[in-house]
Design an enzyme around this catalytic site. Structure first.
Site, PDB file in Angstrom:
ATOM      1  N   ASP A  22       0.836  -1.208   0.000  1.00  0.00           N
ATOM      2  CA  ASP A  22       0.000   0.000   0.000  1.00  0.00           C
ATOM      3  C   ASP A  22       0.868   1.254   0.000  1.00  0.00           C
ATOM      4  O   ASP A  22       1.981   1.249   0.524  1.00  0.00           O
ATOM      5  CB  ASP A  22      -0.920  -0.024   1.237  1.00  0.00           C
ATOM      6  CG  ASP A  22      -2.113   0.905   1.077  1.00  0.00           C
ATOM      7  OD1 ASP A  22      -2.349   1.413  -0.042  1.00  0.00           O
ATOM      8  OD2 ASP A  22      -2.815   1.141   2.085  1.00  0.00           O
ATOM      9  N   ASN A  69     -10.906  -2.579  -5.704  1.00  0.00           N
ATOM     10  CA  ASN A  69     -10.102  -1.658  -6.520  1.00  0.00           C
ATOM     11  C   ASN A  69     -10.711  -1.365  -7.895  1.00  0.00           C
ATOM     12  O   ASN A  69     -10.342  -0.382  -8.545  1.00  0.00           O
ATOM     13  CB  ASN A  69      -8.662  -2.180  -6.688  1.00  0.00           C
ATOM     14  CG  ASN A  69      -7.832  -2.105  -5.411  1.00  0.00           C
ATOM     15  OD1 ASN A  69      -6.933  -2.928  -5.201  1.00  0.00           O
ATOM     16  ND2 ASN A  69      -8.087  -1.124  -4.551  1.00  0.00           N
ATOM     17  N   TRP A  70     -11.668  -2.192  -8.356  1.00  0.00           N
ATOM     18  CA  TRP A  70     -12.357  -1.904  -9.631  1.00  0.00           C
ATOM     19  C   TRP A  70     -13.083  -0.563  -9.562  1.00  0.00           C
ATOM     20  O   TRP A  70     -13.371   0.048 -10.573  1.00  0.00           O
ATOM     21  CB  TRP A  70     -13.399  -2.982  -9.964  1.00  0.00           C
ATOM     22  CG  TRP A  70     -12.838  -4.320 -10.344  1.00  0.00           C
ATOM     23  CD1 TRP A  70     -12.939  -5.475  -9.624  1.00  0.00           C
ATOM     24  CD2 TRP A  70     -12.116  -4.666 -11.537  1.00  0.00           C
ATOM     25  NE1 TRP A  70     -12.319  -6.508 -10.286  1.00  0.00           N
ATOM     26  CE2 TRP A  70     -11.819  -6.048 -11.468  1.00  0.00           C
ATOM     27  CE3 TRP A  70     -11.694  -3.947 -12.668  1.00  0.00           C
ATOM     28  CZ2 TRP A  70     -11.110  -6.717 -12.469  1.00  0.00           C
ATOM     29  CZ3 TRP A  70     -10.995  -4.624 -13.665  1.00  0.00           C
ATOM     30  CH2 TRP A  70     -10.711  -5.984 -13.568  1.00  0.00           C
ATOM     31  N   ARG A 120      -5.142  -1.666   8.752  1.00  0.00           N
ATOM     32  CA  ARG A 120      -6.366  -2.439   8.519  1.00  0.00           C
ATOM     33  C   ARG A 120      -6.074  -3.575   7.548  1.00  0.00           C
ATOM     34  O   ARG A 120      -5.037  -3.611   6.895  1.00  0.00           O
ATOM     35  CB  ARG A 120      -7.480  -1.537   7.982  1.00  0.00           C
ATOM     36  CG  ARG A 120      -7.100  -0.712   6.766  1.00  0.00           C
ATOM     37  CD  ARG A 120      -8.278   0.129   6.263  1.00  0.00           C
ATOM     38  NE  ARG A 120      -7.847   1.034   5.220  1.00  0.00           N
ATOM     39  CZ  ARG A 120      -7.515   2.310   5.400  1.00  0.00           C
ATOM     40  NH1 ARG A 120      -7.600   2.850   6.593  1.00  0.00           N
ATOM     41  NH2 ARG A 120      -7.113   3.052   4.379  1.00  0.00           N
ATOM     42  N   GLU A 144       0.926 -13.244  12.551  1.00  0.00           N
ATOM     43  CA  GLU A 144       1.447 -12.046  13.227  1.00  0.00           C
ATOM     44  C   GLU A 144       1.354 -10.893  12.235  1.00  0.00           C
ATOM     45  O   GLU A 144       1.610 -11.076  11.043  1.00  0.00           O
ATOM     46  CB  GLU A 144       2.909 -12.257  13.636  1.00  0.00           C
ATOM     47  CG  GLU A 144       3.109 -13.359  14.657  1.00  0.00           C
ATOM     48  CD  GLU A 144       2.440 -13.050  15.988  1.00  0.00           C
ATOM     49  OE1 GLU A 144       2.378 -11.877  16.369  1.00  0.00           O
ATOM     50  OE2 GLU A 144       1.963 -14.004  16.640  1.00  0.00           O
ATOM     51  N   ASN A 190       1.341   3.374  -2.957  1.00  0.00           N
ATOM     52  CA  ASN A 190       1.871   3.812  -4.260  1.00  0.00           C
ATOM     53  C   ASN A 190       1.370   5.202  -4.630  1.00  0.00           C
ATOM     54  O   ASN A 190       2.127   6.045  -5.106  1.00  0.00           O
ATOM     55  CB  ASN A 190       1.428   2.856  -5.379  1.00  0.00           C
ATOM     56  CG  ASN A 190       2.042   1.479  -5.258  1.00  0.00           C
ATOM     57  OD1 ASN A 190       2.956   1.275  -4.464  1.00  0.00           O
ATOM     58  ND2 ASN A 190       1.546   0.539  -6.040  1.00  0.00           N
ATOM     59  N   ARG A 245       0.167   7.654  -2.685  1.00  0.00           N
ATOM     60  CA  ARG A 245       0.718   8.715  -1.833  1.00  0.00           C
ATOM     61  C   ARG A 245       2.182   8.980  -2.150  1.00  0.00           C
ATOM     62  O   ARG A 245       2.636  10.119  -2.139  1.00  0.00           O
ATOM     63  CB  ARG A 245       0.545   8.333  -0.343  1.00  0.00           C
ATOM     64  CG  ARG A 245      -0.851   8.691   0.174  1.00  0.00           C
ATOM     65  CD  ARG A 245      -1.136   7.989   1.477  1.00  0.00           C
ATOM     66  NE  ARG A 245      -1.443   6.575   1.241  1.00  0.00           N
ATOM     67  CZ  ARG A 245      -1.513   5.662   2.194  1.00  0.00           C
ATOM     68  NH1 ARG A 245      -1.257   5.996   3.448  1.00  0.00           N
ATOM     69  NH2 ARG A 245      -1.832   4.422   1.896  1.00  0.00           N
ATOM     70  N   HIS A 264       2.580   3.504  -9.065  1.00  0.00           N
ATOM     71  CA  HIS A 264       2.340   2.085  -9.371  1.00  0.00           C
ATOM     72  C   HIS A 264       3.525   1.485 -10.132  1.00  0.00           C
ATOM     73  O   HIS A 264       3.913   0.352  -9.882  1.00  0.00           O
ATOM     74  CB  HIS A 264       1.043   1.921 -10.164  1.00  0.00           C
ATOM     75  CG  HIS A 264      -0.182   2.287  -9.376  1.00  0.00           C
ATOM     76  ND1 HIS A 264      -0.420   1.814  -8.097  1.00  0.00           N
ATOM     77  CD2 HIS A 264      -1.239   3.095  -9.665  1.00  0.00           C
ATOM     78  CE1 HIS A 264      -1.562   2.306  -7.640  1.00  0.00           C
ATOM     79  NE2 HIS A 264      -2.076   3.096  -8.575  1.00  0.00           N
ATOM     80  N   ARG A 290       1.719  -4.832   6.366  1.00  0.00           N
ATOM     81  CA  ARG A 290       1.060  -3.792   5.573  1.00  0.00           C
ATOM     82  C   ARG A 290       1.926  -2.541   5.584  1.00  0.00           C
ATOM     83  O   ARG A 290       2.332  -2.070   6.649  1.00  0.00           O
ATOM     84  CB  ARG A 290      -0.341  -3.452   6.093  1.00  0.00           C
ATOM     85  CG  ARG A 290      -1.015  -2.417   5.168  1.00  0.00           C
ATOM     86  CD  ARG A 290      -2.480  -2.219   5.426  1.00  0.00           C
ATOM     87  NE  ARG A 290      -3.068  -1.362   4.392  1.00  0.00           N
ATOM     88  CZ  ARG A 290      -4.310  -1.422   3.974  1.00  0.00           C
ATOM     89  NH1 ARG A 290      -5.127  -2.318   4.486  1.00  0.00           N
ATOM     90  NH2 ARG A 290      -4.749  -0.600   3.032  1.00  0.00           N
ATOM     91  N   ARG A 304      -0.345   9.346 -10.039  1.00  0.00           N
ATOM     92  CA  ARG A 304      -0.424   8.090  -9.274  1.00  0.00           C
ATOM     93  C   ARG A 304       0.168   6.908 -10.056  1.00  0.00           C
ATOM     94  O   ARG A 304       0.757   6.002  -9.473  1.00  0.00           O
ATOM     95  CB  ARG A 304      -1.889   7.791  -8.904  1.00  0.00           C
ATOM     96  CG  ARG A 304      -2.459   8.724  -7.839  1.00  0.00           C
ATOM     97  CD  ARG A 304      -3.936   8.416  -7.587  1.00  0.00           C
ATOM     98  NE  ARG A 304      -4.134   7.050  -7.096  1.00  0.00           N
ATOM     99  CZ  ARG A 304      -4.068   6.686  -5.819  1.00  0.00           C
ATOM    100  NH1 ARG A 304      -3.854   7.586  -4.884  1.00  0.00           N
ATOM    101  NH2 ARG A 304      -4.258   5.442  -5.465  1.00  0.00           N
TER     102      ARG A 304
HETATM  103  C1  IPE Z   1      -5.516  -2.812  -0.270  1.00  0.00           C
HETATM  104  O1  IPE Z   1      -5.147  -1.501  -0.464  1.00  0.00           O
HETATM  105  C2  IPE Z   1      -5.545  -3.542  -1.580  1.00  0.00           C
HETATM  106  C3  IPE Z   1      -4.249  -3.808  -2.180  1.00  0.00           C
HETATM  107  C4  IPE Z   1      -3.080  -3.563  -1.643  1.00  0.00           C
HETATM  108  C5  IPE Z   1      -4.295  -4.448  -3.480  1.00  0.00           C
HETATM  109  P1  IPE Z   1      -6.246  -0.338  -0.642  1.00  0.00           P
HETATM  110  O2  IPE Z   1      -5.484   0.922  -0.784  1.00  0.00           O
HETATM  111  O3  IPE Z   1      -7.152  -0.687  -1.764  1.00  0.00           O
HETATM  112  O4  IPE Z   1      -7.053  -0.406   0.720  1.00  0.00           O
HETATM  113  P2  IPE Z   1      -7.921   0.693   1.476  1.00  0.00           P
HETATM  114  O5  IPE Z   1      -8.927   1.193   0.495  1.00  0.00           O
HETATM  115  O6  IPE Z   1      -6.980   1.775   1.901  1.00  0.00           O
HETATM  116  O7  IPE Z   1      -8.515  -0.015   2.652  1.00  0.00           O
HETATM  117  C1  IPE Z   2      -1.406   0.191  -3.444  1.00  0.00           C
HETATM  118  O1  IPE Z   2      -1.233   1.578  -3.452  1.00  0.00           O
HETATM  119  C2  IPE Z   2      -1.707  -0.386  -4.812  1.00  0.00           C
HETATM  120  C3  IPE Z   2      -3.087  -0.871  -4.971  1.00  0.00           C
HETATM  121  C4  IPE Z   2      -4.015  -0.870  -4.067  1.00  0.00           C
HETATM  122  C5  IPE Z   2      -3.424  -1.437  -6.266  1.00  0.00           C
HETATM  123  P1  IPE Z   2      -2.453   2.582  -3.465  1.00  0.00           P
HETATM  124  O2  IPE Z   2      -2.798   2.893  -4.881  1.00  0.00           O
HETATM  125  O3  IPE Z   2      -3.579   2.079  -2.642  1.00  0.00           O
HETATM  126  O4  IPE Z   2      -1.783   3.853  -2.784  1.00  0.00           O
HETATM  127  P2  IPE Z   2      -2.462   4.875  -1.771  1.00  0.00           P
HETATM  128  O5  IPE Z   2      -3.024   4.073  -0.638  1.00  0.00           O
HETATM  129  O6  IPE Z   2      -3.526   5.594  -2.539  1.00  0.00           O
HETATM  130  O7  IPE Z   2      -1.340   5.751  -1.350  1.00  0.00           O
HETATM  131 MG    MG Z   3      -4.095   2.329  -0.693  1.00  0.00          MG
END
Ligand code: IPE
Ligand code: IPE
Ligand code: MG
Length: 250
Positions: A17, A65-66, A191, A204, A19, A21, A34, A185, A30
């Protein structure tokens, strides 16, 4: 390759998580976050093996994510396609078994083909497995498992009056995988976001503020060191655990 420590977690699962930000903080789109995240996937795949991990599961795309903007979903799908095309050769050369969990049947046809080919060409490797969670959601997984279990009961393959965890868990996407020992995470969120809810029952958890594109082998090592300082009790008492632990981990 570094010698695995006696108590390396066999199965590490990572919620990658941060990418978006990472990119926003630098004034970049963004999509750039990725792209950098894919580089981290490459590094961590091999770092984990060096540290004695036998299976690495990476949460790459959730069912939820869709709902992101269409162009971001498009970027993620093309990056996945690009990654798979490039990595197949590496997996074969470096003996990495590749597999997926999730509703991959709902992914674009080109990606499905690459996933099948990559899994097929690496299925005979046994030392190290990379699992991508793609179009994965734990609640959907449970519903899919319940449906498959009901069908098995209907055709006599399973017995309704004899359900136990090992007979039911056979219908999960992870039927032939060990449960994760350590779930990490990144990005400071604390979460689970619908990831391996049942399989992580006794895992853990390590939460790190590091954003996924910045996550390094040293961060993974630190998470594993944190894991190794803990006592996993599985509902038992500390005394019971210490009485049965092998001498080298006491
Ligand atoms: C969780 O990250 C899903 C993946 C890492 C693929 P998200 O960025 O989608 O989760 P939330 O929305 O912050 O809970
Ligand atoms: C994780 O990074 C990648 C996926 C969930 C696919 P994010 O895209 O969720 O990055 P943030 O949480 O918006 O920073
Ligand atoms: Mg995220």
């Amino acid at each position: 390759m570094a010698a695995p420590t006696a108590n390396s977690p066999a199965h590490v699962a990572i919620i990658m998580d941060g990418n978006g930000r990472w990119a926003t903080q630098r004034g970049l789109p963004r999509a750039e976050g990725h792209r950098r995240g894919v580089e981290t996937v490459r590094t961590i795949t091999f770092a984990a093996r060096d540290l004695g991990v036998r299976m690495l599961t990476l949460y790459a795309f959730s069912i939820e994510n869709w709902k992101r903007p269409q162009d971001e979903v498009g970027t993620l799908m093309s990056l996945l396609e690009f990654y798979l095309k490039k990595e197949l050769e590496t997996f074969v050369r470096d003996r990495v078994r590749f597999r997926t969990i999730g509703r991959t049947e709902e992914l674009p046809a080109g990606i499905r083909k690459l996933l099948t080919a990559t899994a097929e060409e690496t299925k005979h490797f046994t030392d190290y497995t990379l699992v991508l969670a793609l179009n994965y959601g734990a609640r959907t997984e449970v519903m899919d498992a319940a449906r498959a279990y009901a069908a098995a009961v209907a055709n006599g393959e399973a017995k309704l009056n004899d359900p136990n965890w090992s007979s039911f868990s056979r219908y999960l996407y992870t039927s032939d995988m060990p449960d994760p020992d350590l779930v990490i995470r990144t990005s400071g969120e604390r979460r689970v976001s619908n990831f391996l809810l049942l399989q992580a029952a006794y895992a853990e958890f390590v939460f790190t503020p590091v954003l996924w594109p910045d996550f390094t082998k040293a961060d993974l090592e630190a998470a594993i060191a944190d894991y190794n300082r803990r006592e996993r009790r599985f509902g038992l008492t500390s005394e019971q655990i210490r009485a049965t632990a092998p001498a080298n981990v006491r």
